[in-house]
Write a protein that holds these residues in place. Structure first.
Motif, PDB file in Angstrom:
ATOM      1  N   PHE A  86       6.078  12.023   0.557  1.00 27.62           N
ATOM      2  CA  PHE A  86       5.649  10.954   1.461  1.00 27.62           C
ATOM      3  C   PHE A  86       6.654   9.804   1.557  1.00 27.62           C
ATOM      4  O   PHE A  86       6.365   8.800   2.205  1.00 27.62           O
ATOM      5  CB  PHE A  86       4.289  10.403   1.003  1.00 27.62           C
ATOM      6  N   GLN A  87       7.813   9.963   0.918  1.00 30.12           N
ATOM      7  CA  GLN A  87       8.867   8.949   0.983  1.00 30.12           C
ATOM      8  C   GLN A  87       8.344   7.565   0.587  1.00 30.12           C
ATOM      9  O   GLN A  87       8.523   6.578   1.304  1.00 30.12           O
ATOM     10  CB  GLN A  87       9.473   8.900   2.401  1.00 30.12           C
ATOM     11  N   LEU A  88       7.698   7.500  -0.546  1.00 33.80           N
ATOM     12  CA  LEU A  88       7.152   6.228  -1.012  1.00 33.80           C
ATOM     13  C   LEU A  88       8.249   5.360  -1.601  1.00 33.80           C
ATOM     14  O   LEU A  88       9.195   5.845  -2.209  1.00 33.80           O
ATOM     15  CB  LEU A  88       6.076   6.474  -2.080  1.00 33.80           C
ATOM     16  N   ARG A  89       8.115   4.068  -1.416  1.00 37.11           N
ATOM     17  CA  ARG A  89       9.033   3.122  -2.032  1.00 37.11           C
ATOM     18  C   ARG A  89       8.618   2.884  -3.480  1.00 37.11           C
ATOM     19  O   ARG A  89       7.486   3.139  -3.870  1.00 37.11           O
ATOM     20  CB  ARG A  89       9.016   1.777  -1.292  1.00 37.11           C
ATOM     21  N   ASN A 130       2.520   3.043  -6.221  1.00 36.77           N
ATOM     22  CA  ASN A 130       1.606   2.537  -7.233  1.00 36.77           C
ATOM     23  C   ASN A 130       0.565   3.602  -7.563  1.00 36.77           C
ATOM     24  O   ASN A 130       0.484   4.642  -6.919  1.00 36.77           O
ATOM     25  CB  ASN A 130       0.934   1.242  -6.754  1.00 36.77           C
ATOM     26  N   THR A 131      -0.217   3.333  -8.572  1.00 43.14           N
ATOM     27  CA  THR A 131      -1.163   4.331  -9.070  1.00 43.14           C
ATOM     28  C   THR A 131      -2.188   4.720  -8.007  1.00 43.14           C
ATOM     29  O   THR A 131      -2.489   5.899  -7.820  1.00 43.14           O
ATOM     30  CB  THR A 131      -1.885   3.788 -10.314  1.00 43.14           C
ATOM     31  N   PHE A 132      -2.715   3.726  -7.285  1.00 44.77           N
ATOM     32  CA  PHE A 132      -3.744   4.012  -6.280  1.00 44.77           C
ATOM     33  C   PHE A 132      -3.197   4.905  -5.175  1.00 44.77           C
ATOM     34  O   PHE A 132      -3.823   5.899  -4.783  1.00 44.77           O
ATOM     35  CB  PHE A 132      -4.264   2.699  -5.690  1.00 44.77           C
ATOM     36  N   THR A 133      -2.023   4.559  -4.671  1.00 42.77           N
ATOM     37  CA  THR A 133      -1.460   5.319  -3.560  1.00 42.77           C
ATOM     38  C   THR A 133      -1.134   6.746  -3.981  1.00 42.77           C
ATOM     39  O   THR A 133      -1.423   7.703  -3.257  1.00 42.77           O
ATOM     40  CB  THR A 133      -0.197   4.622  -3.029  1.00 42.77           C
ATOM     41  N   VAL A 134      -0.517   6.910  -5.141  1.00 41.96           N
ATOM     42  CA  VAL A 134      -0.165   8.253  -5.605  1.00 41.96           C
ATOM     43  C   VAL A 134      -1.417   9.092  -5.823  1.00 41.96           C
ATOM     44  O   VAL A 134      -1.460  10.274  -5.456  1.00 41.96           O
ATOM     45  CB  VAL A 134       0.673   8.160  -6.895  1.00 41.96           C
ATOM     46  N   ALA A 178      -0.026  14.598 -11.949  1.00 42.34           N
ATOM     47  CA  ALA A 178       0.905  14.666 -13.069  1.00 42.34           C
ATOM     48  C   ALA A 178       2.357  14.719 -12.622  1.00 42.34           C
ATOM     49  O   ALA A 178       3.255  14.633 -13.459  1.00 42.34           O
ATOM     50  CB  ALA A 178       0.590  15.882 -13.936  1.00 42.34           C
ATOM     51  N   ALA A 179       2.598  14.857 -11.329  1.00 39.54           N
ATOM     52  CA  ALA A 179       3.967  14.904 -10.807  1.00 39.54           C
ATOM     53  C   ALA A 179       4.135  13.826  -9.736  1.00 39.54           C
ATOM     54  O   ALA A 179       4.264  14.137  -8.547  1.00 39.54           O
ATOM     55  CB  ALA A 179       4.272  16.283 -10.245  1.00 39.54           C
ATOM     56  N   PRO A 180       4.116  12.549 -10.136  1.00 39.00           N
ATOM     57  CA  PRO A 180       4.232  11.471  -9.134  1.00 39.00           C
ATOM     58  C   PRO A 180       5.544  11.509  -8.366  1.00 39.00           C
ATOM     59  O   PRO A 180       5.597  11.106  -7.205  1.00 39.00           O
ATOM     60  CB  PRO A 180       4.111  10.193  -9.975  1.00 39.00           C
ATOM     61  N   ALA A 181       6.614  12.016  -9.003  1.00 36.43           N
ATOM     62  CA  ALA A 181       7.898  12.092  -8.305  1.00 36.43           C
ATOM     63  C   ALA A 181       7.802  13.034  -7.102  1.00 36.43           C
ATOM     64  O   ALA A 181       8.421  12.790  -6.056  1.00 36.43           O
ATOM     65  CB  ALA A 181       8.987  12.553  -9.260  1.00 36.43           C
ATOM     66  N   LEU A 182       7.016  14.110  -7.246  1.00 35.84           N
ATOM     67  CA  LEU A 182       6.840  15.047  -6.132  1.00 35.84           C
ATOM     68  C   LEU A 182       6.104  14.381  -4.974  1.00 35.84           C
ATOM     69  O   LEU A 182       6.498  14.522  -3.809  1.00 35.84           O
ATOM     70  CB  LEU A 182       6.066  16.275  -6.620  1.00 35.84           C
ATOM     71  N   VAL A 183       5.035  13.650  -5.284  1.00 37.35           N
ATOM     72  CA  VAL A 183       4.281  12.951  -4.236  1.00 37.35           C
ATOM     73  C   VAL A 183       5.154  11.895  -3.561  1.00 37.35           C
ATOM     74  O   VAL A 183       5.147  11.740  -2.338  1.00 37.35           O
ATOM     75  CB  VAL A 183       3.013  12.310  -4.839  1.00 37.35           C
ATOM     76  N   LYS A 184       5.931  11.164  -4.357  1.00 36.26           N
ATOM     77  CA  LYS A 184       6.821  10.144  -3.791  1.00 36.26           C
ATOM     78  C   LYS A 184       7.847  10.775  -2.868  1.00 36.26           C
ATOM     79  O   LYS A 184       8.168  10.230  -1.808  1.00 36.26           O
ATOM     80  CB  LYS A 184       7.522   9.387  -4.918  1.00 36.26           C
ATOM     81  N   LEU A 229       0.830  -1.199   0.000  1.00 41.34           N
ATOM     82  CA  LEU A 229       0.000   0.000   0.000  1.00 41.34           C
ATOM     83  C   LEU A 229       0.867   1.254   0.000  1.00 41.34           C
ATOM     84  O   LEU A 229       0.596   2.217  -0.707  1.00 41.34           O
ATOM     85  CB  LEU A 229      -0.931  -0.010   1.224  1.00 41.34           C
ATOM     86  N   TRP A 230       1.927   1.242   0.804  1.00 41.90           N
ATOM     87  CA  TRP A 230       2.797   2.412   0.913  1.00 41.90           C
ATOM     88  C   TRP A 230       3.911   2.311  -0.129  1.00 41.90           C
ATOM     89  O   TRP A 230       5.085   2.412   0.167  1.00 41.90           O
ATOM     90  CB  TRP A 230       3.365   2.521   2.316  1.00 41.90           C
ATOM     91  N   ALA A 231       3.539   2.064  -1.338  1.00 44.20           N
ATOM     92  CA  ALA A 231       4.472   2.015  -2.456  1.00 44.20           C
ATOM     93  C   ALA A 231       3.964   2.945  -3.538  1.00 44.20           C
ATOM     94  O   ALA A 231       2.817   3.397  -3.523  1.00 44.20           O
ATOM     95  CB  ALA A 231       4.587   0.582  -3.000  1.00 44.20           C
TER      96      ALA A 231
END
Length: 442
Positions: free
Chosen positions: A424-427, A60-64, A415-421, A56-58
């Motif tokens: 939130f420090q996503l794996r 992926n599309t749903f989490t982002v 549109a900026a998944p890298a920013l969200v990652k 879940l904390w990765a």
């Protein structure tokens, strides 16, 4: 006579003695045992709950997507606080009484989002069926045309084209649907079908023009579709005031009303605005999903979108695919436009009858990651934001434009998944990475 078995050891050194060879074998055995023991010790199967949380904390599309919504709501809350002078005044003495600022901010934000929920999903204080279903009805009313225009933009994306012309195609769709709705004297049922098909035809014609120009001359579809948006708008403005089209009882720019026989049936009765256009939208979503994933044309469309040169080498007609893609995209946008005049939003042509559903369709397509069912869910979210924004303005005193700001923020974070990652420090997701190519259907 040469010994057939060469001695062990390095060819640059003296041959190893039997004792040295025995010691080397023992050392290798020990290292192998240690490696096997280490691997066995590291073998640890995580529990089902831990595996669920890890996935879940990765990224992926749903989490982002979910975290993008959270970020948009947080930024929206900050904008509410900053734009409210009464709440902002409590921050002038926050060091003396911080509780005032916290309580005032919480009261403002919670009331605003609570009213947004009540206006879009459900009002716990509602009495009676009509009042209880009103939020859902409003959300579905706004959702239906956005599904069509979002699918229009998404389908063109998958074919490697950027359809900025959904607004113009929807405008031509609403014109054709309205003309068929009040000019053709047809019986009920048949009249509705003819009006809906007329709207689809109007959008298809307006999509064919940039499609054939792209295929035959290489003219860029972005420029062509933008220009055609203006042509459609001014054609609508001119058409409304013509004799036989303009309402004879009015002096302003408004047409005759669409006959009742050509209007889409209401879903929850005459007291609520939701109509059967949302059912057509779901059928269109299923049809586009089948077209893209199950049909030969869909395969050709995706192949051309991924690499036109390779598709041409494989024997696919790139010219034909470009034209068909824009025709289908225009048809979908035209159906969205017909919803605006055959549904409950309006029953007559006005210069603003289409609103901004074509441009909003671009945002819906991006938010849905240009996948059919993702587009439908994104349209539902945008419909809820619009329906909830109306109540938020009326009951909480929050500007209606804030709903538009929330939509923009959601799209920015999506549109900026890298920013969200990074925030939130996503794996990194194990199964698949987030792709950034729109043409490949990220």
């Amino acid at each position: 006579m040469t010994d057939p078995v060469p001695p062990s050891g390095s060819p640059d050194k003296e041959p190893a003695t039997p004792s040295q060879a025995e010691q080397a074998a023992l050392d290798n055995t020990g290292r192998a045992e240690q490696a096997a023991t280490g691997k066995a010790g590291q073998t640890h199967k995580p529990s089902l709950g831990q595996a669920f949380l890890d996935n879940l904390w990765a990224a992926n599309t749903f989490t982002v997507t979910l975290l993008s919504l959270v970020l948009a709501m947080v930024v929206g809350a900050i904008l509410m606080i900053v734009s409210d002078p009464d709440v902002l005044a409590t921050y002038s003495y926050i060091t003396a009484r911080p509780s005032d600022a916290i309580e005032a901010s919480w009261a403002l934000v919670s009331d605003a989002y609570a009213n947004m929920f009540k206006g879009a999903v459900f009002d716990p204080d509602a009495v009676g069926f009509q009042a209880a279903m009103s939020p859902i009805s409003e959300t579905l009313t706004y959702t239906a045309p956005l599904v069509f225009t979002g699918l229009s933009v998404a389908l063109a994306f998958r074919g490697g084209m950027f359809n900025i012309g959904a607004q113009g195609q929807a405008t031509m769709g609403v014109i054709m649907a309205a003309l068929a709705g009040f000019l053709l004297p047809l019986p009920p049922g048949v009249h509705l079908v003819v009006a809906v098909l007329a709207g689809a035809l109007g959008g298809a014609i307006w999509g064919f023009i940039p499609g054939i120009l792209k295929a035959r001359t290489g003219a860029h579809e972005v420029i062509n579709t933008i220009m055609l948006n203006y042509v459609a708008l001014y054609f609508l403005t001119w058409l409304i005031i013509q004799n036989g089209i303009q309402d004879p009882n009015r002096t302003d720019a408004i047409s005759r009303s669409v006959d009742a026989s050509a209007q889409l049936p209401r879903l929850f009765g005459d007291g609520l605005r939701a109509h059967s256009g949302i059912i057509l939208a779901m059928l269109a979503t299923a049809a586009v999903a089948w077209l893209l994933n199950r049909s030969t044309l869909g395969f050709e469309l995706r192949a051309v979108g991924a690499n036109p040169d390779a598709a041409r080498t494989a024997g696919i007609s790139v010219t034909r695919t470009y034209v068909l893609t824009m025709v289908f995209a225009g048809m979908l946008a035209g159906l969205g436009g017909s919803n605006m005049v055959l549904g409950s939003t309006a029953t007559a042509l006005t210069p603003l009858v289409v609103a901004q559903i074509g441009f909003d369709g671009i945002l819906v397509a991006l938010l849905g990651r240009v996948k059919p069912w993702g587009v439908a869910l994104a349209a539902l979210l945008f419909g809820a934001l619009q329906a909830g924004g109306n109540r938020m303005q009326s009951y909480a005193g929050i500007s209606l434009e804030l709903g538009t700001v929330l939509q923009a923020l959601i799209v920015i974070f999506i549109a900026a998944p890298a920013l969200v990652k990074a925030i939130f420090q996503l794996r990194a997701a194990r199964a698949a990475r987030l792709q950034t190519s729109l043409a490949k259907g990220w």
